[in-house]
Scaffold this active site. Structure first.
Site, mmCIF file in Angstrom:
data_model
loop_
_atom_site.group_PDB
_atom_site.id
_atom_site.type_symbol
_atom_site.label_atom_id
_atom_site.label_comp_id
_atom_site.label_asym_id
_atom_site.label_seq_id
_atom_site.Cartn_x
_atom_site.Cartn_y
_atom_site.Cartn_z
ATOM 1 N N GLY A 14 0.947 -1.188 0.246
ATOM 2 C CA GLY A 14 0.141 0.114 -0.100
ATOM 3 C C GLY A 14 0.784 1.271 0.092
ATOM 4 N N THR A 15 2.023 1.139 -0.600
ATOM 5 C CA THR A 15 2.940 2.439 -0.547
ATOM 6 C C THR A 15 2.185 3.679 -1.533
ATOM 7 O OG1 THR A 15 4.271 1.455 -2.154
ATOM 8 C CG2 THR A 15 5.060 1.258 0.088
ATOM 9 N N ASN A 107 -4.187 2.637 -13.554
ATOM 10 C CA ASN A 107 -2.966 1.950 -13.007
ATOM 11 C C ASN A 107 -1.553 2.560 -12.917
ATOM 12 O OD1 ASN A 107 -1.629 -0.544 -11.635
ATOM 13 N ND2 ASN A 107 -1.240 -1.046 -14.048
ATOM 14 N N HIS A 109 2.315 1.865 -13.352
ATOM 15 C CA HIS A 109 3.338 0.786 -13.705
ATOM 16 C C HIS A 109 4.768 1.246 -13.500
ATOM 17 C CE1 HIS A 109 4.556 -3.258 -15.001
ATOM 18 N NE2 HIS A 109 5.482 -2.502 -15.618
#
Ligand SMILES: Nc1nc2c(c(=O)[nH]1)N[C@@H](CN(C=O)c1ccc(C(=O)N[C@@H](CCC(=O)O)C(=O)O)cc1)CN2
Ligand code: GAR
Length: 208
Positions: A14-15, A107, A109
């Site tokens: 969860g950074t 997202n 990445h």
């Protein structure tokens, strides 16, 4: 300005979630966290959500027969909480996008897509493979999520140097610093309705 109602999907540390919470607390991100959904009941990231009083839900892949049913449960929760944008932060399961959430899931990445991405490329493995390949530049990508891993339209990318002395750890740290800026900037642009998708090409309009 109306705040964007977001949910965050996590699987581990969860950074990314913690960084978004910090930005929101600093009033630099016009969002309201509706929900954090974790695919892993033991995800450390759930602690960050609870500390920030954000409601949490566990939706484990193993509790569903297919990825389609697992994904459908996630989008049902998003509908129930009137979520406008779903953000993946270190999420590792394959998500099949509900039609009403097309171009409403993003997202981050940790590479410059289309390099070092797709199945098997997540977390530290991405940096390990970039270091082994000997690339001189890496970075991160924020993209809309479609039904293929790391394939949807690219919203923003940021690059950094890769040195021949780098390890996967040192590269991960350098890229993560970029991620901590790029994802909040992309979310703010979406909240401010400055992001327009035309086919595969995303236009991010500047603030005038
Ligand atoms: N439909 C999509 N689903 C997901 C995307 C996406 O772009 N489209 N992004 C991923 C996040 N991701 C990288 O950004 C990623 C995560 C995981 C994998 C992967 O290879 N997963 C393994 C399973 C891992 C596990 O269960 O521990 C696998 O599929 O074999 C690739 C890319 C999130 N989902
Ligand atoms: N393919 C997606 C991927 O690799 N995502 C990466 O996971 C990290 C956050 O994980 P954490 O929340 O478990 O710390 C972030 O560095 C993100 O780029």
């Amino acid at each position: 300005m109306q705040k964007l109602r977001i949910a965050v999907l996590i699987s581990g540390g969860g950074t990314t979630l913690k960084n978004l919470i910090d930005w929101q607390l600093a009033r630099e991100l016009p969002v309201d966290f509706q929900l954090v959904i974790s695919s892993n009941p033991d995800a450390q990231g759930l602690k960050h959500a609870r500390a920030a009083s954000i409601p949490t839900q566990i939706v484990s892949r193993k509790d569903f027969a297919t990825a389609q049913e697992h994904s459908a449960r996630i989008f049902d929760l998003c509908q129930e909480h009137d979520v406008q944008l779903l953000v993946m932060g270190g999420y590792v399961e394959h998500l099949l996008i509900a039609p009403e959430y097309e171009n409403r899931v993003i997202n981050i990445h940790p590479s410059l897509i289309p390099s070092f991405c797709g199945q098997g490329y997540y977390g530290k493995r991405v940096h390990q493979r970039a270091v082994e390949y000997g690339v001189k530049t890496s970075g991160c990508t924020v993209h809309f999520v479609d039904n293929e891993y790391d394939h949807g339209p690219i919203i923003a990318q940021r690059a950094c140097a890769v040195y021949d002395t780098d390890t996967s750890d040192s590269l991960q740290n350098r890229v993560f610093e970029l991620e901590c800026q790029l994802l909040p900037e992309a979310i703010a642009a979406i909240a401010e309705e400055r992001v327009e998708v035309r086919g595969r090409v995303v236009h991010v309009h500047a603030i005038i």
